[in-house]
Design a protein around this motif. Structure first.
Motif, PDB file in Angstrom:
ATOM      1  N   ILE B 156       0.871  -1.179   0.000  1.00  0.00           N
ATOM      2  CA  ILE B 156       0.000   0.000   0.000  1.00  0.00           C
ATOM      3  C   ILE B 156       0.904   1.222   0.000  1.00  0.00           C
ATOM      4  O   ILE B 156       1.909   1.258   0.722  1.00  0.00           O
ATOM      5  CB  ILE B 156      -0.920  -0.007   1.236  1.00  0.00           C
ATOM      6  CG1 ILE B 156      -2.002  -1.073   1.051  1.00  0.00           C
ATOM      7  CG2 ILE B 156      -1.561   1.358   1.462  1.00  0.00           C
ATOM      8  CD1 ILE B 156      -2.899  -1.246   2.237  1.00  0.00           C
ATOM      9  N   SER B 157       0.547   2.190  -0.803  1.00  0.00           N
ATOM     10  CA  SER B 157       1.411   3.357  -0.947  1.00  0.00           C
ATOM     11  C   SER B 157       1.625   4.081   0.374  1.00  0.00           C
ATOM     12  O   SER B 157       0.708   4.173   1.201  1.00  0.00           O
ATOM     13  CB  SER B 157       0.788   4.310  -1.967  1.00  0.00           C
ATOM     14  OG  SER B 157       1.358   5.577  -1.840  1.00  0.00           O
ATOM     15  N   ILE B 158       2.826   4.604   0.546  1.00  0.00           N
ATOM     16  CA  ILE B 158       3.118   5.366   1.762  1.00  0.00           C
ATOM     17  C   ILE B 158       2.155   6.537   1.895  1.00  0.00           C
ATOM     18  O   ILE B 158       1.741   6.916   2.993  1.00  0.00           O
ATOM     19  CB  ILE B 158       4.569   5.892   1.726  1.00  0.00           C
ATOM     20  CG1 ILE B 158       5.563   4.735   1.627  1.00  0.00           C
ATOM     21  CG2 ILE B 158       4.881   6.754   2.946  1.00  0.00           C
ATOM     22  CD1 ILE B 158       5.682   3.920   2.867  1.00  0.00           C
ATOM     23  N   PHE B 159       1.788   7.109   0.748  1.00  0.00           N
ATOM     24  CA  PHE B 159       0.861   8.235   0.795  1.00  0.00           C
ATOM     25  C   PHE B 159      -0.431   7.831   1.498  1.00  0.00           C
ATOM     26  O   PHE B 159      -0.998   8.586   2.277  1.00  0.00           O
ATOM     27  CB  PHE B 159       0.529   8.728  -0.619  1.00  0.00           C
ATOM     28  CG  PHE B 159       1.681   9.405  -1.297  1.00  0.00           C
ATOM     29  CD1 PHE B 159       2.177  10.603  -0.818  1.00  0.00           C
ATOM     30  CD2 PHE B 159       2.256   8.842  -2.426  1.00  0.00           C
ATOM     31  CE1 PHE B 159       3.233  11.233  -1.444  1.00  0.00           C
ATOM     32  CE2 PHE B 159       3.322   9.466  -3.056  1.00  0.00           C
ATOM     33  CZ  PHE B 159       3.813  10.663  -2.568  1.00  0.00           C
ATOM     34  N   LEU B 160      -0.886   6.615   1.187  1.00  0.00           N
ATOM     35  CA  LEU B 160      -2.142   6.198   1.801  1.00  0.00           C
ATOM     36  C   LEU B 160      -1.937   5.946   3.295  1.00  0.00           C
ATOM     37  O   LEU B 160      -2.807   6.254   4.103  1.00  0.00           O
ATOM     38  CB  LEU B 160      -2.693   4.954   1.114  1.00  0.00           C
ATOM     39  CG  LEU B 160      -4.087   4.549   1.590  1.00  0.00           C
ATOM     40  CD1 LEU B 160      -5.081   5.678   1.385  1.00  0.00           C
ATOM     41  CD2 LEU B 160      -4.587   3.311   0.877  1.00  0.00           C
ATOM     42  N   TRP B 161      -0.774   5.404   3.650  1.00  0.00           N
ATOM     43  CA  TRP B 161      -0.521   5.204   5.081  1.00  0.00           C
ATOM     44  C   TRP B 161      -0.577   6.532   5.811  1.00  0.00           C
ATOM     45  O   TRP B 161      -1.161   6.649   6.884  1.00  0.00           O
ATOM     46  CB  TRP B 161       0.841   4.535   5.314  1.00  0.00           C
ATOM     47  CG  TRP B 161       0.836   3.073   4.995  1.00  0.00           C
ATOM     48  CD1 TRP B 161       1.517   2.443   3.992  1.00  0.00           C
ATOM     49  CD2 TRP B 161       0.100   2.059   5.689  1.00  0.00           C
ATOM     50  NE1 TRP B 161       1.245   1.105   3.997  1.00  0.00           N
ATOM     51  CE2 TRP B 161       0.387   0.829   5.024  1.00  0.00           C
ATOM     52  CE3 TRP B 161      -0.767   2.054   6.769  1.00  0.00           C
ATOM     53  CZ2 TRP B 161      -0.176  -0.375   5.438  1.00  0.00           C
ATOM     54  CZ3 TRP B 161      -1.322   0.850   7.188  1.00  0.00           C
ATOM     55  CH2 TRP B 161      -1.019  -0.345   6.520  1.00  0.00           C
ATOM     56  N   LEU B 162       0.052   7.532   5.187  1.00  0.00           N
ATOM     57  CA  LEU B 162       0.035   8.851   5.807  1.00  0.00           C
ATOM     58  C   LEU B 162      -1.404   9.333   5.963  1.00  0.00           C
ATOM     59  O   LEU B 162      -1.813   9.813   7.027  1.00  0.00           O
ATOM     60  CB  LEU B 162       0.823   9.838   4.944  1.00  0.00           C
ATOM     61  CG  LEU B 162       0.820  11.264   5.466  1.00  0.00           C
ATOM     62  CD1 LEU B 162       1.686  11.379   6.704  1.00  0.00           C
ATOM     63  CD2 LEU B 162       1.295  12.238   4.407  1.00  0.00           C
TER      64      LEU B 162
END
Ligand SMILES: Nc1ncnc2c1ncn2[C@@H]1O[C@H](COP(=O)(O)OP(=O)(O)OP(=O)(O)O)[C@@H](O)[C@H]1O
Ligand SMILES: Nc1ncnc2c1ncn2[C@@H]1O[C@H](COP(=O)(O)OP(=O)(O)OP(=O)(O)O)[C@@H](O)[C@H]1O
Ligand SMILES: [Mg+2]
Ligand SMILES: [Mg+2]
Lengths: 503, 328, 323, 328
Positions: B156-162
């Motif tokens: 899962i993209s880091i952007f989504l984690w953020l």
């Protein structure tokens, strides 16, 4: 004993109005002090000054013999002064519990300030139950009827740990049952040494609850009555400065027989699981409508007026069926509604008195669609005079009028025309005695001219006084109909609480 | 919650359609792309949503994104400021902008629409001025950061984690703390909130601060994701997408209504919709039409369910409308 | 006002893109060299309307001559002819008017020929043919149409020096051009994140795409980013336009075949040089202008930058920007 | 009226500044340009203003302008429809779009912001689709019309005359008929208006129809004034300018407030401001900053005068604010 709170020499002026002039007021701990006066006498303004909503132009307020300056609602709350406003101030998108504890939610989790939902709802339910508000505390406030909302406001005020509780017409939409409950709570608070300032135009309530009465007239102290001296006549005498004779006038008691059948409502339903409602109102008849809070009287009126969609049912006027899909249709058919909630449904608060009075009669005040302003102004002037609206001028913004005067404007808006059926939903909410009798006279007059009148009211005294016949609603259905001969308070309450119809 | 079922069902439908239009071996990579985009767009949507709950609105989000990106690249490229320091400055600027907006709306009593419309013009101009209409060479200095953010964790993209991090924080804030409760109260009836002793001005300013602060974060994510800043186009239309996402997700611009999960779903719908248009190879010029119509359909479904109509009612709605129409 | 005594000339670009900074540098250099006062205007919107307002206002400020990169030259011909050229010296830069008599001269890239050069790069990258896709901001901009047509004509084997009258529709899909197939043309409204998203989606939809072409400055970096991020081991070739640093970096690393660069510095420099001469009454300067073609067209030649010359080119660019 | 003094004074100031920055011999020609621009921008502003009075808002104005311009050129260029016929079709389309917007807002109860946001996307796409992303050769077929409209009468642009005509009609409608009074009533308190027997749905739809109809006229004027249609840019940002003009001129987005003269002044301020920026040779990149800040200043002055502060109060405002701040 030194007074708990003492206000001296309070002055307050608004553009064009001197609302208060050199007003004195003092209240002892554990005392219930009623403040009465005609509409626009300055009661609400005085209370708002005590509660920090307005700043006085002159004068001092002392609490426990120390001078205080209340600059904001928050500061007032710190001092233990709590005001329930005459007009509702609730957040419609929050639930009952959320509104009762708004600003004082029980929290956990330290600095995170998480809301303790369980405690919130438990506490809310407790307070609400004390006042007889049994609706689940998670119900959103905008789903409640006006009376229920008023109870939420009261619950909110009571839940505050106040030392001085100010109630500005708390009961204007409440029926007797709730009022009685409120009074028992107030008595309890009184024993705890809490001072209570109570404003009402229902003088009977004042007689019951007040230890002392302060009367305001034209923004000045007009006198004071102690326990024992408080009675209807004395109150009116001080308020109005003269005696009022007949209060409920029904001069045209005898119906003039007309060749018309009036309005017939057959099998009306607006909720899926609801027995149909059937009744008739003959021309020249004043029909009162009673019921407990939330019985559905307002909803019935709204359905007849086309604000609410009806599921089934037929309405005929003089034998002709009418199709009402929006208020404009109802008005075209001769059905007028004076709504319950003046601020939301009745008035454009930011507009002038003149425009508010004329808004429903504009086609008659125009030629080829062009407004004729002089005619509009003449109409407004005439109506203001007739209803004794206290305003610096017909150009005044309606929102700046006192609560009772706003209500008069709503009445003036509709009563300049002759309807076939006039529905009045709590027409005398917040109106002083003098104007009330004027309104009753007007209703009488309209009835004489052949209009049918349906008056919804929570004030049983009023219902008993003016109706030819009374319809009683209970839990969304018509519980029964009582003729003038069988009208008693007990009979109405019996039907309203779900008792079997005796007729 | 119930009122989200409509748009959630719509989201699922979109996803199924995307899968249908995509080769199976590309599913994984497309999923990753989607998580990335939702991550980037979701941040500003969350900020806009929080503000909308209080009854405010911010048209300047896109320009603020551009302005923040411009400051960032000015610091990093022209002044060789270390990136963490630049990030801090950018976030603070975002918060400051929000504070100014909030101040204008509360203390001076200006209309939110007007204040932020001014911001829409002013910050875009300011960004152009800072960058002097040039294209800064931002790619090299932020290469490491950009690589990190464009990476993934558990596919899962880091952007989504953020975004998920911010989402959890935002949800707790809005739905579980008294501050969030005050946001709703203010949006629902400002006067009632004031009479309840709530410091309305403070909370309204806070809402603007949060919105612009989230926009500043979105600006950083935008820069990290494409390693490029262009004063004339960065952040263009972002306010519209942010507001559309929030409104799709159940916020009412009248204030007092909204739920964080909804904002996430709203953003996701916008991202999936555009992905679907590509995957189904719908004509480019029709893309805006499809987006517009889909938004409208969502809004209609949402409103109907909110009014308590069932799905069955909805399906028979056209017929009823017709009857109502023909009856008069 | 502010009388410097020097004649005033102006340059009006078609938008506020970073590309015009190069032209501004060139214009400033020429203004200094030929002693005129320069006003360089970059409208915030790329619309014909805003541009027209700017030009009208310039003419009310004693501007002696103006160089314009027009939005929608076709339809604004009358405006330029009757309202501008009849009053002050008019030079078209970057984009020409359809009627060559309406302006003094044209200075700019031959976008169709530049497009053809890009087509040659495509041929060179995938000589055996394959699927191609084109990315650009908007298709209703003339340079986008010309460049795209150049690429397509080369691939289709059509030989021409000038833009044909009939162009390939913007929405052509799966168009077969000899060995090549055009999947489609993706527009992004000048927004780089959208170009990136569309490139990513295209790679997932068409894993077998063989070459991706970016026509505007920010397109190639976005395409490059999408290709780098793609899980597919088979990477398509990329052909670029303009000199974005990331594009040059990609060329150096071998990820981009090459880029076609214009010389905006020269647009600015030569435009102002011509205008300066006109302003000083030397109206016949164009007669002796080197390399001027029929109809007063001065083509600033495009260049093809590949791995071989990328470093020298970048040094040049840096010099202009003063980096 | 009184509340317009502030912005009117500002307008005069702008005009004096423009004169100061312009050579005397260019005054006449610049005045003509100004009348022309005010004429063109004013039309959509008037439409937006009428709608805003009823409490509505239309974000799709710019896209509707583009769409109408596209239809017009499609009819005239591709199908050789006579221009008067094409004009009629365009105006009807405008009215129809408004009717659809109004229908969605009233009968389906959707939020105006949402409905017109959908329109903002959809109509732009539709325009691109109609024009097939090409630039139509519209200049030649409409040459006569364009010449007429670009002409002048009594040295005032025909566009301004047209606007003045619409303005007089609009003023009479809004301020002297009962329909206008109903617009105000609906904008101030829709429920109360409904309870007063006003056919609220009808009047709201009418307001949307007027707004889009005016946008259609604006589209025609746009085409006649620049003889050009470009699907990707025609009408861009026009909704913002229209709304900004109306709001500058005293409309409140909360509804129920507004005066037609104000809308005219608001539009004029925007046009003069941009002219001034050119005349004073302010850096391009700062243009949006100047516009944004000027809007803000206007809004502040306007709001203060509306609250009954005098000019003297205004000048001492910063000090008072400071005191209020420091007190806590
Ligand atoms: N904000 C205001 N602006 C202008 N005038 C006001 C304002 N508030 C109150 N007034 C005026 O002050 C007078 C006193 O009003 P107030 O509301 O105190 O009356 P009241 O005694 O509470 O009457 P009621 O019984 O009708 O509620 C009225 O004449 C009213 O018009
Ligand atoms: N137990 C309940 N739970 C939730 N809502 C209730 C309940 N009882 C009544 N209500 C609400 O009250 C409404 C009926 O209100 P209506 O305004 O018609 O009453 P009313 O007879 O006019 O009483 P009031 O004196 O309070 O105005 C119902 O539609 C319902 O929303
Ligand atoms: Mg009162
Ligand atoms: Mg009721």
């Amino acid at each position: 004993m030194p007074p708990h709170l003492c206000a001296t020499g309070i002055d307050k002026a608004f553009p064009g109005v001197r609302a208060l002039q050199n007003v004195q007021l003092e209240i002892q701990s554990g005392e219930v002090l009623a403040v009465v006066g005609e509409n626009g006498a300055g009661k609400s303004t005085l209370m708002k000054i005590l509660a920090g909503v307005y700043q006085p132009d002159a004068g001092t307020v002392e609490m426990d013999q120390r001078p205080i300056v209340v600059r904001s609602v928050k500061e007032a709350e710190h001092l233990g002064i709590v005001l329930i406003h005459q007009e509702l101030n609730l957040a419609g998108d929050l639930d009952i519990a959320g509104n009762i504890f708004l600003g004082r939610e029980p929290t956990w989790g330290g600095l995170l300030k998480l809301i303790d939902q369980r405690r919130l709802h438990d506490n809310a339910a407790k307070i609400a139950n004390r006042l007889g508000l049994t609706i689940p505390s998670r119900t959103l406030v905008h789903q409640l009827s006006l009376g229920q909302q008023q109870l939420v406001e009261i619950a909110r005020a009571i839940s505050l740990q106040s030392r001085l509780l100010i109630l500005d017409e708390p009961t204007s939409s409440l029926t007797e049952t709730e009022t009685a409950r409120l009074f028992s709570v107030l008595k309890e608070l009184k024993t705890q040494g809490i001072s209570i300032l109570y404003i009402s135009h229902r003088l009977k309530e004042v007689e019951i609850i007040a230890d002392r009465v302060v009367v305001l007239r034209d923004g000045k102290n007009a006198g004071e009555l102690r326990r024992g001296e408080i009675n209807h006549r004395a109150l009116v005498q001080l308020m109005v400065g003269r005696e009022l004779k007949q209060f409920f006038q029904r001069q045209h008691q005898a119906k003039t027989p007309l060749a018309r059948t009036g309005i017939e409502v057959k099998d009306l339903r607006w909720l899926p699981a609801q027995p149909g409602i059937t009744f008739t109102i003959e021309p020249g008849e004043i029909v009162g409508m009673a019921g407990l809070m939330g019985a559905g009287r307002t909803e019935l009126a709204q359905t007849l007026f086309g604000v609410r969609r009806k599921l089934t049912g037929a309405v005929t006027i003089d034998g002709k069926p009418i199709a009402v899909r929006k208020p404009a249709d109802a008005i075209a058919a001769g059905i007028f509604l004076i709504p319950e909630d003046r601020r939301i449904e009745g008035l454009i608060l930011t507009d002038s008195v003149k425009h508010n009075i004329s808004i429903a009669s504009l086609p008659a005040l125009s030629r080829f669609g062009f407004l004729q302003r002089s005619r509009e102004e003449r109409l407004a002037e005439a109506m203001c005079e007739r209803f004794m609206v206290r305003t610096p001028g017909i150009g005044q913004m309606v929102g700046n009028l006192s609560g009772g005067n706003q209500q008069k404007v709503v009445l003036a808006k509709w009563l300049s025309r002759t309807p076939k059926l006039l529905i009045l939903d709590e027409p005398t909410r917040g109106i002083d005695v003098g104007a009330k009798s004027e309104i009753y006279a007007l209703m009488d007059d309209l009835a004489h001219q052949g209009a049918g009148i349906l008056m919804i009211s929570s004030d049983l005294e009023e219902i008993l006084g003016i109706s030819d016949r009374v319809l009683v609603m209970h839990a969304g259905t018509l519980a029964g109909s009582l003729h003038r001969a069988e009208l008693t308070e007990e009979a109405i309450m019996h039907l309203a609480t779900g008792g079997e119809s005796r007729t | 919650m119930k009122k989200l079922t409509g748009i959630f069902a719509f989201l699922c439908l979109l996803y199924v359609l995307i899968l249908a239009f995509t080769d199976q071996e590309a599913w994984g990579s497309n999923n990753f792309n989607l998580t990335k985009r939702i991550g980037i767009y979701g941040i500003s949507c969350l900020g806009a949503g929080l503000l909308i709950v209080t009854g405010g609105v911010d048209l300047s989000i896109g320009s603020v994104i551009c302005f923040c990106a411009a400051i960032f690249s000015w610091l990093v490229v022209d002044h060789h400021v270390p990136i963490p320091a630049a990030i801090v400055v950018v976030l603070l600027s975002g918060a400051l902008i929000g504070a100014v907006n909030g101040f204008l709306v509360t203390y001076l009593g200006l209309q939110a629409f007007v204040v932020t419309l001014c911001g829409l013009f002013a910050f875009r101009g300011a960004a152009r001025w800072i960058l002097n209409d040039e294209i800064p060479r931002i790619a090299a200095p932020i290469a490491d950061w950009s690589a990190f953010f464009n990476g993934s964790f558990l596919s899962i993209s880091i952007f989504l984690w953020l975004l998920l991090g911010l989402f959890v924080a935002g949800s707790i804030f809005l739905h579980f703390t008294i501050h969030g409760r005050y946001f709703f109260a203010i949006g629902s009836n400002e006067r009632a909130a004031r009479y309840s002793g709530i410091n309305v001005d403070f909370y309204k300013i806070l809402a603007y601060v949060l919105c612009s602060f989230f926009a500043a974060i979105a600006a950083l994510m935008d820069v990290f994701s494409i390693s490029s800043v262009q004063a004339s186009s960065t952040g263009n239309f972002m306010e519209l997408y942010a507001i559309a996402g929030a409104v799709l997700g159940g916020c009412s611009l009248r204030g007092g209504e909204g739920i964080t999960v909804g904002m996430l779903i709203g953003t996701a719908i916008l991202c999936l919709l555009r992905n679907l248009i590509q995957m189904a190879e719908i004509k480019d010029s029709l893309e805006p039409v499809v987006i517009g119509v889909a938004l409208l359909v969502c809004a209609i479904i949402d409103e109907s369910l909110r009014r308590g109509l069932s799905w069955r009612d909805l399906l028979s709605a056209p017929q009823q409308l017709w009857e109502r129409w023909t009856r008069g | 006002q502010r009388a410097s005594g020097k004649p005033k000339v102006a340059f009006v670009s078609n938008n506020a893109h970073g590309f015009w900074t190069f032209a501004q540098r060139g214009a400033e250099a020429a203004a200094k060299e030929f002693d005129v006062e320069l006003e360089f205007r970059k409208p915030s919107e790329d619309s014909a309307k805003v541009q027209r307002e700017i030009i009208e206002d310039l003419m009310n400020r004693r501007c002696k001559g103006v160089a314009v990169s027009p939005n929608d030259p076709e339809n604004n011909l009358n405006f330029f002819k009757n309202n501008v050229a009849s009053k002050i010296a008019l030079v078209m830069a970057d984009n020409d008017l359809p009627d060559t008599s309406a302006r003094r001269c044209y200075i700019g890239t031959h976008n169709y020929r530049a497009g053809r050069a890009a087509g040659e790069l495509v041929k060179q990258a995938i000589p055996d043919g394959g699927k191609i896709a084109i990315f650009v901001g908007k298709m209703d901009a003339s340079n986008a149409q010309e460049r795209r047509q150049g690429v397509l004509d080369v691939l289709a084997g059509i030989d021409s020096k000038e833009m044909p009258a009939k162009i390939t529709p913007a929405d052509a899909v799966n168009l077969s051009l000899g060995k090549y197939i055009l999947i489609g043309t993706r527009t992004d409204g000048s927004k780089e994140p959208e170009c990136l998203a569309k490139a990513e989606d295209l790679l997932n939809k068409h894993p077998d795409v063989a070459c991706m072409i970016g026509l505007w400055e920010y397109n190639p970096p976005a395409i490059l980013r999408a290709v780098r991020g793609s899980a597919n081991p088979k990477k398509p070739a990329i052909v670029a336009f303009d000199e974005n640093p990331q594009t040059l970096d990609g060329i150096r690393k071998g990820e981009i075949i090459g880029t076609i660069v214009q010389n905006p510095y020269e647009f600015g420099y030569q435009s102002i040089k011509v205008l300066a001469h006109f302003a000083n009454g030397k109206d016949d300067i164009l007669k002796t202008w080197p390399g001027i073609e029929d109809g007063g067209r001065i083509f600033v030649p495009h260049r093809v930058i590949t791995k071989d010359n990328v470093d020298t080119f970048e040094a040049e660019v840096n010099k202009i920007l003063g980096k």
